[in-house]
Design an enzyme around this catalytic site. Structure first.
Site, PDB file in Angstrom:
ATOM      1  N   HIS A 167      -1.163   1.664  -3.428  1.00 53.67           N
ATOM      2  CA  HIS A 167      -0.132   0.628  -3.464  1.00 53.67           C
ATOM      3  C   HIS A 167      -0.778  -0.709  -3.806  1.00 53.67           C
ATOM      4  O   HIS A 167      -1.813  -1.072  -3.253  1.00 53.67           O
ATOM      5  CB  HIS A 167       0.547   0.561  -2.082  1.00 53.67           C
ATOM      6  CG  HIS A 167       1.523  -0.553  -1.948  1.00 53.67           C
ATOM      7  ND1 HIS A 167       1.468  -1.471  -0.923  1.00 53.67           N
ATOM      8  CD2 HIS A 167       2.589  -0.904  -2.717  1.00 53.67           C
ATOM      9  CE1 HIS A 167       2.466  -2.327  -1.052  1.00 53.67           C
ATOM     10  NE2 HIS A 167       3.146  -2.017  -2.133  1.00 53.67           N
ATOM     11  N   HIS A 179      -0.249 -10.468  -6.418  1.00 48.14           N
ATOM     12  CA  HIS A 179       0.412 -10.052  -5.183  1.00 48.14           C
ATOM     13  C   HIS A 179       0.294 -11.206  -4.196  1.00 48.14           C
ATOM     14  O   HIS A 179      -0.632 -11.278  -3.394  1.00 48.14           O
ATOM     15  CB  HIS A 179      -0.227  -8.788  -4.598  1.00 48.14           C
ATOM     16  CG  HIS A 179       0.568  -8.197  -3.471  1.00 48.14           C
ATOM     17  ND1 HIS A 179      -0.005  -7.713  -2.311  1.00 48.14           N
ATOM     18  CD2 HIS A 179       1.912  -8.032  -3.312  1.00 48.14           C
ATOM     19  CE1 HIS A 179       0.934  -7.261  -1.510  1.00 48.14           C
ATOM     20  NE2 HIS A 179       2.107  -7.440  -2.086  1.00 48.14           N
TER      21      HIS A 179
END
Length: 444
Positions: A158, A234
């Site tokens: 992920h 992110h």
């Protein structure tokens, strides 16, 4: 039998490089007897008897962690026996793992392989290198190649790129306005705390590939003041997309039977020209390795190998329909539980598996927990790994181990910090249930 350091004999010893103590290598030993030093406290220990039945006086017990030195030494010692190992499991010398753990894993494999001789799978360890190049897809060639890929179980990381986050970079547009506002007030302090929650992996692309990860979850964005250059993102910005793709391609060059999935599922601050730039980058780097869009049911390992395809790119943007090597995002659904509760996550995974499309798509089971605002506040200093991931991994991994691949089962499973547990090996092993099923059918 015992052996004393300094005496010449034919028994194999290993030396703890920290304490210089010498240990006899004996797989049948339950414990080692160590000489009492002047710095250790005397206590009552267990009663032991030597082979001649004489008493051995002991003064307590202790656990000792042994650092055996470089894995390369063990690879050289064991290289002759490795080609004879046969089992559906796998063992290897993995980076950042103690050599002792690798030896225990190898010994277990040897013991099991003496009892079962079907479904051979051998890993190749080269004595002249320090780490193993994992080639698990090639190992499935004999028995699984007729199966479509939507039936095979893949392991996925992920936010695969988040192993490096630049805390000096601006906050990305993937974050809410309030987070960006707070970063403007508290600056470097806020970004350091953000980094603890933005990093979801510790291994680089190369290390993830070597560990068996074959599916990469990618989020990209332009960066203020950087023109057309694209970065992974992110919360904060990471490495350049170009550098990451080059690293992946270098692995594929030396592993011609390995196949990877690149899932570009989030794009931030990108205009049409930026998409064109990224697509040209993909074409230039991977070239003929890019698999053209086809019916999912047609995609088998054999199909890919015959055409020298190694890369499937999923692109969650309408522009994907204009390029034959970009698979549309809807063919890679990834339901998201959005919860901090491990039990609710498991229930969600079970429900979405039951609702999985039987044809036309792959399927991602996101075995990840998502922090909420109160989760972040409670563990602001600790971060994602220690406050949420580590303590819930046992529940998640128990669910993974109980799964079965196939049209009605799991296909791709994603996880944070894949190195914390033997995630890749656990997922890969699920594929051998397909082999066992085929073996049963042959017997009938």
């Amino acid at each position: 039998m015992a052996a004393t350091a300094g005496h010449t004999n034919r028994l194999m010893h290993v030396t703890n490089k920290f304490s210089s103590r010498c240990f006899l290598v004996d797989t049948g030993t339950d414990l080692n007897v160590l000489p009492l030093t002047t710095f250790e406290t005397r206590a009552r220990g267990p009663t032991l008897r030597a082979a001649n039945r004489s008493m051995i006086k002991t003064f307590g017990t202790c656990s000792v962690q042994i650092q055996l030195g470089k894995d390369k030494f063990l690879v050289n010692c064991l290289a002759k026996c490795l080609p004879d190992l046969v089992h559906v499991d796998q063992a290897g010398f993995i980076k950042n793992r103690y050599s002792a753990d690798n030896v225990v894993k190898l010994i277990s494999l040897i013991n099991i392989s003496q009892q079962q001789f079907d479904l051979p799978m051998v890993k190749m360890l080269k004595p002249d290198v320090d780490k193993t190049k994992v080639k698990w897809e090639k190992d499935l060639e004999i028995s699984i190649s007729p199966d479509v890929w939507m039936s095979i179980c893949e392991d996925r990381s992920h936010d695969s790129f988040s192993f490096w986050i630049d805390e000096k970079s601006p906050v990305g547009l993937d974050q809410p306005v309030v987070v960006r506002h707070l970063a403007g007030i508290f600056r470097s302090l806020w970004k350091k705390m953000m980094k603890k929650w933005s990093v979801t992996q510790s291994l680089t692309f190369s290390e993830q590939l070597e560990a068996g990860i074959r599916y990469f979850d990618l989020r990209v964005s332009t960066k203020p003041g950087e023109g057309d250059e694209l970065y992974f993102i992110h919360g904060l910005f990471g490495n350049k997309v170009y550098d990451g793709l080059i690293e992946i391609n270098n692995f594929l060059k030396s592993h011609s039977k390995e196949v990877i999935f690149l899932d570009f599922n989030h794009h931030y601050a990108m205009q049409d020209s930026n998409h064109q730039y990224l697509i040209q980058m993909l074409s230039k780097i991977f070239g003929s390795r890019l698999c053209r869009v086809n019916l999912v049911e047609e995609i088998t390992l054999q199909y890919l190998w015959e055409r020298n395809y190694q890369v499937l790119v999923f692109y969650h943007h309408p522009v994907a329909h204009d390029f034959p090597f970009l698979w549309p995002g809807h063919q890679m659904p990834a339901p998201w539980a959005n919860t901090t509760d491990a039990q609710k996550l498991v229930q969600f995974l079970e429900t979405t598996l039951n609702e999985r499309a039987k044809r036309g798509t792959f399927h991602v089971s996101q075995a990840i927990l998502t922090p909420q605002a109160k989760t972040v506040i409670r563990g602001l200093i600790v971060g994602l790994r220690d406050s949420l991931v580590t303590r819930n991994l046992p529940v998640i991994m128990n669910w993974v181990k109980c799964q079965k691949p196939g049209v009605n089962g799991v296909n791709i499973i994603t996880s944070d910090f894949v190195e914390l547990v033997d995630f890749a090996t656990t997922v890969i092993k699920l594929n051998y249930q397909l082999l066992h099923d085929k073996s049963k059918h042959r017997h009938f």
